[in-house]
Design an enzyme around this catalytic site. Structure first.
Site, PDB file in Angstrom:
ATOM      1  CB  THR A  68       2.980  -2.479  -6.594  1.00 37.52           C
ATOM      2  OG1 THR A  68       4.302  -2.891  -6.869  1.00 37.52           O
ATOM      3  CG2 THR A  68       2.131  -3.695  -6.250  1.00 37.52           C
TER       4      THR A  68
ATOM      5  N   GLY B 175       9.250 -10.928  -5.846  1.00 38.70           N
ATOM      6  CA  GLY B 175       8.889 -10.120  -4.681  1.00 38.70           C
ATOM      7  C   GLY B 175       7.639 -10.668  -4.009  1.00 38.70           C
TER       8      GLY B 175
ATOM      9  CB  THR C 109       1.987  -1.340  -2.649  1.00 41.24           C
ATOM     10  OG1 THR C 109       2.969  -0.432  -3.188  1.00 41.24           O
ATOM     11  CG2 THR C 109       1.077  -0.544  -1.724  1.00 41.24           C
ATOM     12  N   GLY C 110       5.103  -2.309  -1.545  1.00 39.92           N
ATOM     13  CA  GLY C 110       6.257  -1.772  -0.835  1.00 39.92           C
ATOM     14  C   GLY C 110       7.493  -2.580  -1.119  1.00 39.92           C
TER      15      GLY C 110
ATOM     16  N   GLY D 252       9.230  -5.440  -1.180  1.00 42.49           N
ATOM     17  CA  GLY D 252       8.657  -6.785  -1.132  1.00 42.49           C
ATOM     18  C   GLY D 252       9.357  -7.770  -0.225  1.00 42.49           C
TER      19      GLY D 252
END
Lengths: 345, 345
Positions: free
Chosen positions: A199, A229, A249-250, A252
């Site tokens: 992302t 997300g 970013t991760g 979601g």
């Protein structure tokens, strides 16, 4: 009374003349390319390519800021570079859904006006971040999804491509492995965060002192059911206001449940935390405490930068008014932030 | 050492016995049926029907709480009543999109665990709030949209209906007027907030002291491009945590831009504001200051209730542990909140 007039005029002149009128804000651009980066399986060539891509995006965004353009232009310019690069899970190179499609999400927010635009689940839009910008600037809406968003894209003349444009062999193989694991009833070997790897996001502070934030993603490998997300959700994956800009970013779902981007800005506004403090509280404490992981980038109106993450790596970088890019990939890599000297970790 | 044992045992017993073990939280359920209500065009019969429907939903949710069920059960029970009632813009009776369809959104959040579920743009799900609950409890995701969400609904055995189920003549005529105005290039005669009228929401505090929040809507009349408003967005239209639950109703784009529901909870947590203070700051100051309008309901873990709105009317009500419903429609109607005596406005 008449005797007071010159004094009053002088006082008035003083009051309306900003003391720092000539002083422009020192511009900053901050970028992430996803928090799921792992040393295992990442070749030196990949690492070099990631650094080069982040550097190129930083230079592209910086050029906008240096030309006096607004933060929003720098953010979209930087994200467009990363969307066009097959290394990242955004635009070309996005991960595949369970059904073998590339399904793209993006969002953008202008801190000065708090105008925002977001798109979810598009399949033909070459640069979803540019469509998010059209939604923000040329529709009464903030968020559009699916076919409706693509109809709007067509009407606005946003560049459309055949879905095959987004396909990369690496992502296709990633899906095939996940599908085999699904079929065997196995848990996915790939850690959750790696499925989100790549992302991209960018934040900018322009000469006027205005902030902007943007995020773009292909979501998670093997995603089903029209899953949305955090990336296209204003407040979760992206937020910007007058004091603060954030892109996440991760994993979601956790970012949605804590309204991560807005929560970081709320902590800065109400608890008077720095970007580093607010970022650490949400990314390194709250989200892992609930079982999630990932990272974020945070930028304040005074140019303070934080890049918290709780994973092995997060491709990331920043560039100040001097135009010198600063880039790092892993957690144990030194990366001085604006105003800091580089120190070993 | 042995002489200390009985003392230690007594101290330990004291330490592990909660002082207020027998004391249960006084339950509260709060409901809104949309902030776009206007006296003009609302007949006395409509008003009576609205009051009756809110009362029925309050009683239904209260029955769950009185039976010792969790807040989440009370919220879904109350919202299901309102979704099934054609008076509200949620479930049956939803407004029509530009293309003449009913497109439904809903979200749900459990404060104790911060688990959440949301669906956007479904066309066949009789009770979108029940699908949001399935997403929360039986998927790894928080948010699903469109056909994918309906596939998940089928797999989970959620009740599906023919799209004609949602159709009401009143809403159809509302769309025809909007389309005529579109064709004539006129601005819509109906104020923006009236196009959103009838979004429903509920909040509950159960005996365990846990909160939950939910929201359900058909969106806005004549909506296009797969527009997603605030109702299915966790943090914007719905939020709940250990201290605070919020459901919003209004011009959704503004709720998205300020992360309205999460912002109210953040102000309560970090500025130590009451529900009334935090609700007023966001609903009566921040959102109107940006050009938006609407309302919200807010409930704290100590049972404090606020129902701020900046429009002529918002169908609303609450019911405490005594099971007595309190209902009001317009801004100039007296409605005592928990612990207050009824006073004229």
């Amino acid at each position: 009374m008449n005797a007071l007039r010159p004094l009053c005029a002088a006082l008035l002149l003083f009051a309306v003349t900003p003391v720092f009128a000539a002083e422009e804000a020192a511009t900053v651009l901050v970028i992430h390319g996803g928090a799921g980066l792992q040393r295992e399986g990442t070749s030196q060539a990949d690492e070099a390519a990631l650094r080069a891509a982040i550097t190129q995006a930083l230079r592209k965004g910086h050029a906008e800021l240096a030309a006096g353009k607004p933060a929003l232009d720098a953010v979209t310019a930087a994200i467009t570079v990363l969307e066009n690069d097959p290394l990242f899970n955004a635009g070309k190179g996005a991960v595949f859904t369970h059904d073998g499609r590339n399904e793209l999400d993006a969002s953008l927010m202008d801190g000065a006006t708090r105008m925002a635009g977001a798109v979810a689940g598009v399949h033909h839009v070459k640069n979803p971040i540019l469509l998010a910008r059209e939604v923000m600037q040329h529709s009464p809406h903030v968020m559009m999804a699916g076919d409706g968003a693509e109809t709007f894209a067509k009407e606005q003349g946003v560049e459309l491509v055949d879905p095959s444009y987004f396909r990369t062999e690496r992502r296709w193989q990633q899906l095939q492995r996940a599908l085999k694991e699904d079929a065997a009833g196995q848990a996915h070997a790939e850690p959750e965060v790696a499925k989100h790897f790549g992302t991209v996001g960018a934040l900018a502070l322009d000469r006027e002192g205005h902030l902007a934030a943007g995020t773009s993603t292909g979501g998670m490998t093997d995603k089903r059911y029209g899953r949305i997300g955090d990336s296209p959700v204003i407040g979760a994956g992206t937020y910007a206001n007058g004091q603060c800009a954030v892109s996440g970013t991760g994993w979601g779902e956790f970012y949605l449940r804590v309204s991560a981007a807005h929560e970081i800005c709320a902590r800065m506004a109400y608890l008077k935390e720095t970007p580093a403090q607010a970022g650490a509280a949400v990314i390194n404490e709250e989200i892992p405490g609930m079982g999630g992981d990932g990272g974020a980038i945070v930028l304040s109106a005074s140019g303070q930068v934080a890049m918290p993450f709780n994973t092995e790596g997060m491709a990331r970088g920043w560039i100040g008014a001097d135009g010198v890019p600063h880039v790092a990939l892993y957690s144990d890599e030194p990366l001085a932030l604006p105003g800091e000297a580089t120190t070993a970790p």
